[in-house]
Design an enzyme around this catalytic site. Structure first.
Site, PDB file in Angstrom:
ATOM      1  NE  ARG A  69       9.940 -96.621 -22.915  1.00  0.00           N
ATOM      2  CZ  ARG A  69      10.740 -95.417 -22.818  1.00  0.00           C
ATOM      3  NH1 ARG A  69      12.107 -95.799 -22.897  1.00  0.00           N
ATOM      4  NH2 ARG A  69      10.357 -94.232 -22.905  1.00  0.00           N
ATOM      5  CD  GLU A 106       9.212 -79.501 -21.233  1.00  0.00           C
ATOM      6  OE1 GLU A 106       9.105 -78.812 -20.368  1.00  0.00           O
ATOM      7  OE2 GLU A 106       9.519 -80.683 -21.163  1.00  0.00           O
TER       8      GLU A 106
END
Lengths: 182, 179
Positions: A69, A106
């Protein structure tokens, strides 16, 4: 710092054009979807203009955009301010010789790559992505640029998730954002 | 159709664009001479000229959608969309978008309305498989694909070669590896 404080009148329309998608890519995540912003030509143009107004004439020679993006916002900014655009990509996408920077997710790690020779010592760089969350990706991007001797002037994102404190992972480099999402 | 067959023969911008593209041999696998546009993006004038040539062609064609193929189509499409006042729609590889499609390319439901006139953009056309998938996606939601635009295309795209009946517009041929 964000554009929210003395809020530019263009910001509220930009904010309304960002769609929040619950539970994507997994349960509990409120995904900030900028594709709806891209469907509104005026709001998309205003987004790019806000960045261009900030960075034009500031001697920035490189705009580095983070896959994918960051590739949507970075090139229009680079073109408008006279800078080169450098894509920072996931592993094995760039065809030439690259340097890699690993960063923590994560669960596990990921890696960002940049072409050798794209950025030179002394280049003044802006890092662009659509959103800053934990700051891990932006931090890796900054390291890539600094490893080749560029100076990172600022990181610029459309959206910040301030609760994730990504700003604190930027080694003191300034962050400019348009919209906060809590 | 190549740009030089359609009014831009001898345009010096095309030569500069071609020369700004780097050939990387044997990527991603042996035998492939990869056309690397990242070096074009480092040349501000050549990059700007690339976008300007497309903008000049499409600004008066009433195009409301520029659909860019992930990821290199994202590097060219948004600038074109911004300049012609169209929306930009990313066409993504599976599972990147919050709503799934059923093709090897995905597009958001609702991004494109029936009757819209669309341009598809990617950096390069080889077999045309990806662009064909993009055309099908857009037509499935009722859009009219006006043209497919690529920076680089194989020479067999000269003349009136079409993809799914849609015209192709290409700036330059692939570069050879020099010396």
């Amino acid at each position: 710092m964000s554009a929210c404080k003395d809020e530019d009148p263009r910001i509220s329309n930009i904010k309304t054009r960002i769609r929040v998608v619950p539970n994507f890519p997994k349960s509990g995540i409120m995904f900030q979807d900028i594709t709806t912003l891209l469907l509104d030509p005026k709001a998309f143009k205003d987004t790019v203009d806000l960045f261009v107004e900030r960075y034009k004439g500031k001697n920035i020679s490189v705009v580095a955009g983070i896959e994918a993006r960051g590739f949507i916002f970075g090139p229009p900014i680079a073109l408008a301010i006279g800078a080169k655009f450098v894509p920072l990509r996931k592993p094995r996408k760039l065809p030439g010789e690259v340097i890699s920077e690993e960063y923590v997710l994560e669960y596990g790690t990921d890696c960002l790559e940049m072409h050798i020779g794209a950025v030179e010592p002394g280049d003044c760089a802006l890092v662009v992505d659509d959103l800053i969350a934990t700051g891990g990706t932006l931090c890796a991007a900054m390291k890539l640029l600094e490893r080749v001797g560029a100076e990172v002037v600022e990181c610029a994102c459309v959206i910040e998730l301030p609760d994730l404190k990504g700003r604190e992972r930027l080694n003191g480099k300034p962050l400019y954002i348009l919209v906060e999402s809590h | 159709m190549f740009a030089e067959e359609n009014g831009l023969r001898g345009d010096p911008r095309l030569q500069a664009i071609s020369e700004a593209i780097r050939v990387v041999p044997h990527f991603p696998k042996p035998g492939i001479m990869f056309q690397d546009i990242t070096t074009l993006l480092l040349d501000h004038k050549a990059f700007k000229d690339t976008v300007d040539i497309f903008v000049d062609r499409y600004r008066d064609m009433d195009i409301s959608v520029v659909a860019g193929v992930e990821a290199r189509g994202f590097m060219f499409g948004p600038s074109i969309a911004l300049a012609i006042g169209a929306k930009f729609v990313p066409l993504r590889k599976p599972r990147k978008l919050p709503e799934y499609g059923t093709d090897c390319l995905e597009m958001h439901v609702g991004a494109v309305q029936p009757g819209e006139r669309a341009l598809v953009i990617d950096d390069l056309v080889a077999t045309g498989g990806t662009l064909s998938a993009a055309i099908r996606l857009l037509e499935r939601v009722g859009a009219e694909v006006v043209e497919c635009a690529c920076v680089i295309g194989l020479p067999e795209n000269k003349g009136e070669r079409r993809l799914n009946g849609k015209p192709l517009y290409i700036l330059v041929e692939p570069r050879e590896l020099c010396c």
